[in-house]
Scaffold this motif. Structure first.
Motif, PDB file in Angstrom:
ATOM      1  N   THR A   1      -7.676   2.175   1.382  1.00  5.15           N
ATOM      2  CA  THR A   1      -7.198   0.700   1.435  1.00  5.15           C
ATOM      3  C   THR A   1      -6.484   0.416   3.089  1.00  5.15           C
ATOM      4  OG1 THR A   1      -6.656   0.968  -0.825  1.00  5.15           O
ATOM      5  CG2 THR A   1      -5.905  -0.924   0.310  1.00  5.15           C
ATOM      6  N   ILE A  59       0.962  -1.194   0.036  1.00  2.00           N
ATOM      7  CA  ILE A  59       0.068   0.085   0.078  1.00  2.00           C
ATOM      8  C   ILE A  59       0.770   1.388   0.095  1.00  2.00           C
ATOM      9  CG2 ILE A  59      -1.661   1.485   1.252  1.00  2.00           C
ATOM     10  CD1 ILE A  59      -2.618  -1.468   2.517  1.00  2.00           C
ATOM     11  N   GLN A  76      -8.056  -2.263   5.237  1.00  2.00           N
ATOM     12  CA  GLN A  76      -7.433  -3.689   5.323  1.00  2.00           C
ATOM     13  C   GLN A  76      -6.399  -3.861   6.388  1.00  2.00           C
ATOM     14  OE1 GLN A  76      -5.565  -4.374   1.617  1.00  2.00           O
ATOM     15  NE2 GLN A  76      -7.349  -4.079   0.374  1.00  2.00           N
TER      16      GLN A  76
END
Length: 455
Positions: free
Chosen positions: A137, A26, A141
């Motif tokens: 994200t 990420i 996550q």
């Protein structure tokens, strides 16, 4: 640990490499490039769907598949190719554009519209959306799951020990009793409120050109509704649209996001320090493991290292967040690059936060209340019932109840016998006197057990 990890400058890439591996795809340079590629491709896909741009016809299923495969199969080798292109032109976002053109070069349909990759965009149109997607994200996550795991452990601990009375402390001094579970419930309530706020922070995005006015878009296709198209694109990415910007999205939403992270981290920091103190008082025991070493010289020690590790990591994370909160919303005129390096450290702050959450969770799993010590401490401090006695005296309008209890108890350790003698001499109704005479410090807990049980 491999030799590359041993040579890492940051412990996130060295000692703690495995613990923050979920963040690597990420927030790494690879992650940033991958998100940029995604944004660029999704932009040309949207332009082809618009229908009012005759030079960009609708894409065939095969062409769409080629574009989606670039995103879905984006590899480290692809990222290295982008970096190689960047090394020749000295521009990271333009390198992404050239990379995509390379990837679609063998397809006639896509090759015909290749100059519409990055159409009308400034680099910040791509960057702000990429960083927004990073935050979205990571929140979904990594951050929220880690906090949910911690909250689950805290709730379990609060429920299991909701009924266990303990002496509370105000100003470090013995005070009105509570329960072990209620102390934990206080943290849960605070933390859950901030987690809910984190979940609701809007992550904004924009795609409106070099100064936020759609100049290039409008001059090329004045008949198109570019504001509508911009909003459509940003929201399809899963971000919230910002209609008013300069060349950059002003990062206020990032400051809001990081401010919530600071509050979350401060609550966990508060819990770490209180728990450390209770371990020092021997209120909590820590599970020990035969293969672990607590001290290099004192074999008996079981140190509260998980809570200390968490505290240190929270401090680093918050220092970074606080700098970003102050720095990112401030830019010279339309644009300067002083935010660029700062943005690249978001993953560092999140990484230290995740390490802290994991450490606190690990420490919590080792804890168990030391009932003998907690009970004995309660039994040594009958003076904490002075509050109960003077409050009942107030109800029945006895004179100077506070002052009498202050004279009797302040700065003294009162035992059961002396307190009960004091109560026996009070001119109270028999039922009220009986209630106070039967009261013990361990029973003087109000709604603590109920509050802890229902958190």
């Amino acid at each position: 640990m491999d030799t590359a990890s041993l040579m890492a400058l940051s412990p996130l890439d060295g000692r703690y490499h495995e613990k923050v591996s979920s963040l690597r795809a990420i927030f790494s340079e690879y992650g940033l490039i991958r998100f940029r590629v995604m944004v660029e491709i999704r932009w040309i896909e949207l332009l082809s769907e618009f229908g009012n741009l005759p030079e960009i016809p609708s894409l065939s299923a095969h062409a769409k598949q080629i574009l989606n495969d670039i995103i879905d199969n984006f590899s480290l080798q692809d990222a290295l190719r982008v970096k190689h292109i960047e090394s020749g032109i000295n521009h990271d976002v333009k390198a992404v554009e050239y990379f995509i053109k390379e990837k679609i070069g063998g397809n006639e349909e896509l090759g015909a519209i290749s100059e519409f990759i990055h159409f009308g965009c400034t680099s910040e149109d791509i960057n702000n959306l990429s960083y927004g997607l990073m935050l979205q994200t990571a929140r979904k996550q990594c951050i929220l799951p880690a906090l949910d795991d911690l909250l689950l452990l805290l709730r379990r601990f609060a429920h299991e020990h909701a009924h266990v009375p303990m002496l509370s402390r105000t100003h470090g001094q013995p005070a009105t009793p509570t329960t072990v579970g209620k102390e934990i419930a206080n943290i849960i309530a605070r933390l859950q409120r901030q987690v809910d706020q984190l979940n609701n922070v809007q992550v904004l995005g924009k795609i409106n050109g070099a100064s936020g006015n759609y100049n290039a878009f409008v001059i090329a296709y004045p008949e198109a509704d570019w504001q509508c198209l911009s909003k459509n694109f940003v929201t399809r990415l899963g971000l919230d649209w910002n209609a008013y910007t300069t060349q950059i999205e002003p990062h206020d939403c990032m400051a809001e996001f990081f401010a919530v992270m600071v509050r979350i981290n401060n609550i966990i920091l508060d819990f770490n320090r209180d728990t450390w103190g209770y371990i020092a008082l021997n209120y909590f025991r820590q599970k020990s493991f035969s293969n672990e070493v607590g001290s290099s010289t004192m074999p008996h020690k079981v140190n509260p290292i998980d809570f200390e590790n968490s505290e240190g990591n929270l401090g680093i994370a918050n220092a970074l967040y606080e700098h970003m909160i102050a720095k990112l919303p401030v830019s010279r005129w339309q644009r300067d690059l002083s935010d660029s390096t700062v943005l690249r450290n978001i993953g560092v702050a999140v990484g230290h936060s995740l390490l802290a959450y994991q450490s606190t969770s690990k420490g919590l799993e080792k804890l168990t209340p030391n009932l003998d010590v907690i009970t004995a401490d309660l039994d040594r401090h009958w003076e904490v019932l002075a509050e109960a006695v003077q409050t009942v005296m107030r109800r029945f309008k006895l004179e100077q109840p506070y002052e009498k209890l202050k004279s009797f108890t302040r700065g003294k350790r009162i035992d059961k016998i002396s307190l009960q003698q004091f109560i026996a001499d009070l001119p109270l109704p028999e039922n009220a006197k009986k209630q106070l005479l039967e009261l013990t410090p361990g029973e003087y807990i109000g709604y603590a057990e109920e509050l802890a049980s229902r958190i």
